[in-house]
Write a protein that holds these residues in place. Sequence first.
Motif, PDB file in Angstrom:
ATOM      1  N   ASP A  59      -0.472  -1.965  -4.983  1.00 27.22           N
ATOM      2  CA  ASP A  59      -1.033  -0.786  -5.628  1.00 27.22           C
ATOM      3  C   ASP A  59      -0.313  -0.541  -6.954  1.00 27.22           C
ATOM      4  OD1 ASP A  59      -1.310   2.183  -6.254  1.00 27.22           O
ATOM      5  OD2 ASP A  59      -2.623   2.027  -4.500  1.00 27.22           O
ATOM      6  N   ASP A  77       0.837  -1.199   0.000  1.00 31.50           N
ATOM      7  CA  ASP A  77       0.000   0.000   0.000  1.00 31.50           C
ATOM      8  C   ASP A  77       0.874   1.251   0.000  1.00 31.50           C
ATOM      9  OD1 ASP A  77      -2.506  -1.339   0.116  1.00 31.50           O
ATOM     10  OD2 ASP A  77      -2.137  -1.757   2.242  1.00 31.50           O
ATOM     11  N   VAL A  78       0.397   2.309  -0.609  1.00 29.59           N
ATOM     12  CA  VAL A  78       1.197   3.535  -0.734  1.00 29.59           C
ATOM     13  C   VAL A  78       1.355   4.255   0.600  1.00 29.59           C
ATOM     14  CG1 VAL A  78       0.591   3.864  -3.153  1.00 29.59           C
ATOM     15  CG2 VAL A  78      -0.832   4.921  -1.369  1.00 29.59           C
ATOM     16  N   ASP A 129      -0.648   9.643   3.131  1.00 33.96           N
ATOM     17  CA  ASP A 129       0.047  10.726   2.415  1.00 33.96           C
ATOM     18  C   ASP A 129       1.121  10.191   1.476  1.00 33.96           C
ATOM     19  OD1 ASP A 129      -1.483  12.659   3.781  1.00 33.96           O
ATOM     20  OD2 ASP A 129      -0.090  12.643   5.469  1.00 33.96           O
ATOM     21  N   ASP A 130       0.916   8.966   0.981  1.00 25.81           N
ATOM     22  CA  ASP A 130       1.841   8.324   0.027  1.00 25.81           C
ATOM     23  C   ASP A 130       3.246   8.142   0.590  1.00 25.81           C
ATOM     24  OD1 ASP A 130      -0.248   8.292  -1.741  1.00 25.81           O
ATOM     25  OD2 ASP A 130       0.498   9.925  -3.000  1.00 25.81           O
ATOM     26  N   ARG A 142       0.491   1.968  -8.488  1.00 27.61           N
ATOM     27  CA  ARG A 142       1.455   3.064  -8.545  1.00 27.61           C
ATOM     28  C   ARG A 142       2.877   2.593  -8.275  1.00 27.61           C
ATOM     29  NH1 ARG A 142      -1.973   7.197  -4.899  1.00 27.61           N
ATOM     30  NH2 ARG A 142      -2.848   5.192  -4.222  1.00 27.61           N
ATOM     31  N   LEU A 167       5.010   5.003  -0.771  1.00 28.53           N
ATOM     32  CA  LEU A 167       5.309   5.182  -2.187  1.00 28.53           C
ATOM     33  C   LEU A 167       6.515   6.087  -2.374  1.00 28.53           C
ATOM     34  CD1 LEU A 167       4.571   4.799  -5.184  1.00 28.53           C
ATOM     35  CD2 LEU A 167       3.048   6.775  -4.962  1.00 28.53           C
ATOM     36  N   ARG A 168       6.569   7.169  -1.621  1.00 28.47           N
ATOM     37  CA  ARG A 168       7.688   8.104  -1.756  1.00 28.47           C
ATOM     38  C   ARG A 168       8.999   7.476  -1.291  1.00 28.47           C
ATOM     39  NH1 ARG A 168       7.075  11.976   1.574  1.00 28.47           N
ATOM     40  NH2 ARG A 168       4.976  11.672   2.430  1.00 28.47           N
TER      41      ARG A 168
END
Length: 291
Positions: A181, A141-142, A145-146, A183, A149-150
Amino acid sequence: MSFSTLLLVTLLTTVITTMATVSSTTNLTSILIPLYIYPTPGAWDPLYRVITAYPTQPFTIIVNPDSGPGPKRFPDESYREGITKLKAFKNVRIIGYVHVSYTARKLEDVCQDIDRYVGWDEYKSGKISVDGIFVDEAPEDVGKDDISLRYMQKVRKRISARFHRIGKSGFTMINPGVIADKRFYEATADAVVSYEDRLVNYYAPGKLQTSKDQNKSPETPPKMQAIIVTSVDGSDARERYLLKKVVERRIGFVYFTTDLDYQKFGTDLVLLVDKVARSNGLVRKRTALSL
């Protein structure tokens, strides 16, 4: 035909042939090998034999000296010799193991591992350079607030930047072990392990890379998917059937093994490689080979 014209035709033919070869290779399912076995004398021989027997079948091999590259500049002599042998094969891509503990690990420690793998390119007494990085324990999962992912984007940026310095793309495979995800596919990896589990949980191979959650992998290309299935039991015919389905769907990377923890080669290693190579259209005659 003049010499210059002949030379031009030859060059164009070479370029076209090379492009066709690269294109066909990228559409093939690669055998993914988590090579977590220490290279004592003879320990990697089954792998050398199967790669030799199937010289056109692509292999992607993860090396892991010490839950990463280890604390020293270069791996020990046994690893150096083993990797040098693997580097001699034209159908092998080698990637180095790094873990991120689902983003709980300090980013600077992850970057240090990446840099050390890149530094193997400087070894002068043999060829031990790796072609990219396998990022284990990746998030699915990202995050709020992502944040996850960041984090993974920073890992990918480090890999790309450091490998570009030595003239390589820095192939990146991340391993959440489940459908992640979408992304992560778009921004952090060249390939994602979307399944790492026992065969007993591999209930619906036809639906494995799909999800009701439209934020996840349905929109990602099959060639970016990787599947790792452990504790394979039952009939050889069943395993061949499942492997055939994986290749038919053009999944990019696959590993089936009778083993559970990657500490030995499964008794089905030859079956795995033969069936994938055959399904890839690379083999016509059955190869007589055993572990």
